[in-house]
Enzyme design. Structure first.
Site, PDB file in Angstrom:
ATOM      1  N   PRO A   2       0.786  -1.230   0.000  1.00  0.00           N
ATOM      2  CA  PRO A   2       0.000   0.000   0.000  1.00  0.00           C
ATOM      3  C   PRO A   2       0.818   1.280   0.000  1.00  0.00           C
ATOM      4  CG  PRO A   2      -0.582  -1.428   1.846  1.00  0.00           C
ATOM      5  CD  PRO A   2       0.346  -2.165   0.999  1.00  0.00           C
ATOM      6  N   GLU A   3       0.704   2.025  -1.079  1.00  0.00           N
ATOM      7  CA  GLU A   3       1.295   3.362  -1.190  1.00  0.00           C
ATOM      8  C   GLU A   3       0.130   4.346  -1.163  1.00  0.00           C
ATOM      9  OE1 GLU A   3       4.281   3.578  -4.361  1.00  0.00           O
ATOM     10  OE2 GLU A   3       4.378   1.404  -4.405  1.00  0.00           O
ATOM     11  N   HIS A  92      -4.184 -14.982   9.313  1.00  0.00           N
ATOM     12  CA  HIS A  92      -3.500 -13.702   9.144  1.00  0.00           C
ATOM     13  C   HIS A  92      -4.326 -12.518   9.636  1.00  0.00           C
ATOM     14  CE1 HIS A  92      -0.391 -15.847   7.111  1.00  0.00           C
ATOM     15  NE2 HIS A  92      -1.212 -16.253   6.157  1.00  0.00           N
ATOM     16  N   ARG A 112       2.590 -10.437   6.580  1.00  0.00           N
ATOM     17  CA  ARG A 112       3.967 -10.301   7.057  1.00  0.00           C
ATOM     18  C   ARG A 112       4.092  -9.612   8.410  1.00  0.00           C
ATOM     19  NH1 ARG A 112       7.448  -8.617   1.826  1.00  0.00           N
ATOM     20  NH2 ARG A 112       9.175  -8.724   3.282  1.00  0.00           N
TER      21      ARG A 112
END
Length: 277
Positions: A2-3, A92, A112
């Site tokens: 995500p940017e 997750h 992650r």
DNA sequence: CTGTTTACCTGGGGGC
DNA sequence: TGCCCCCAGGTAAACA
């Protein structure tokens, strides 16, 4: 990934549904997603109502009544989305907010586990950003600021654009896309940028980010918006992920190298790397 | 102080 | 099928 465009897309999705909604309860399945301990989170947030959603660079701020706010950063693989009460959770999913519209819950999922939440109690988003030394949002950055940041350093241009203290919101993908469209090499010593180029660069940054927002972001693998939909800008990437392919502007070959420690895609033929002739 | 490298964590893909 | 290695969109701590 995500940017800025992905975070903005999530922010817009949440803006349309969160304000006014109360948190009935929350469950944490992984401590590392929270800057404070889970019990502090639970006791402070239960019963609070979301008032507003803001974004600066890649940070999201979920504002709550009682002077509280949540600063959220998704880092590499974070997802923040609304889920129906029926939808199950996998391993997750680290955080679930149960909401008083009792049909949906707000879910934080992060493969992650780099991203997470910080509870701001009495600190405003503005103060938080200042403490982090974050630069202006990439959609608002002024050409003079960009030029000044470039002129004062010996780093390569890509390293400067990735530096969130210079401007907040660009990541690896959009930096490569912006530099390609601006005709500037990621390797260009930033100090060699001309005032005219800085002006064009600022315009290109804005143009690329707005177009990506219009396409609801780029989904290469993990990214999903607040409604769990994929983005569409991946179909419009000109260099990122295109090693060995023909440059769509000059027909040359797209190269992949390492710049500022990151995989970098560019066309050496039409992106200027050396002083102007 | 400036700039570069590494660590954080998990999964996917390629080579064997 | 499995094992090993490398790579991945971000940041900040550690290092030179």
């Amino acid at each position: 990934m995500p940017e800025l465009p992905e975070v903005e897309t999530i922010a817009r999705g949440l803006k349309s549904s969160l304000p006014g909604i109360r948190i009935i309860d929350l469950t944490c399945h992984c401590g590392s997603a929270l800057a404070q301990d889970a019990e502090t989170f639970r006791s402070r947030l239960t019963g609070r109502r979301f008032t507003e959603v803001r974004r600066h660079g890649k940070y999201l701020f979920l504002m709550l009544d009682g002077g509280l706010a949540l600063a959220v950063h998704l880092r590499m693989t974070g997802q923040l989305y609304l889920a129906s009460s029926k939808q199950g959770r996998d391993k997750h999913v680290h955080l679930e907010f149960f909401l008083d519209n009792n049909a949906r819950r707000l879910v934080y999922r992060d493969v992650r586990k780099f991203g997470g939440f910080l509870l701001l109690n009495g600190t405003t988003p503005r103060e938080f950003l200042a403490a982090k030394d974050l630069g202006p949002d990439a959609l608002q950055v002024r050409p003079e600021e960009l030029l000044h940041a470039c002129r004062r350093t010996r780093r390569q241009l890509k390293a400067v654009l990735l530096d969130q203290r210079v401007l907040a919101g660009l990541g690896n993908i959009y930096t490569d896309e912006v530099l390609h469209r601006a005709g500037l090499s990621p390797l260009l010593p930033a100090g060699e940028l001309t005032a005219e180029e800085a002006g064009e660069l600022a315009k290109t940054i804005r143009r690329v980010l707005l177009e990506a927002i219009r396409r609801k972001g780029t989904t290469l693998s993990d990214y999903r918006d607040a409604e769990q939909n994929r983005g569409g800008f991946q179909s419009f990437l000109l260099v990122y992920g295109r090693r060995g392919e023909a440059c769509l502007r000059c027909g040359g070959s797209i190269h992949k190298i390492r710049v500022a420690g990151r995989g970098t895609y560019f066309c050496p033929h039409c992106q200027r790397a050396a002083s102007m002739p």
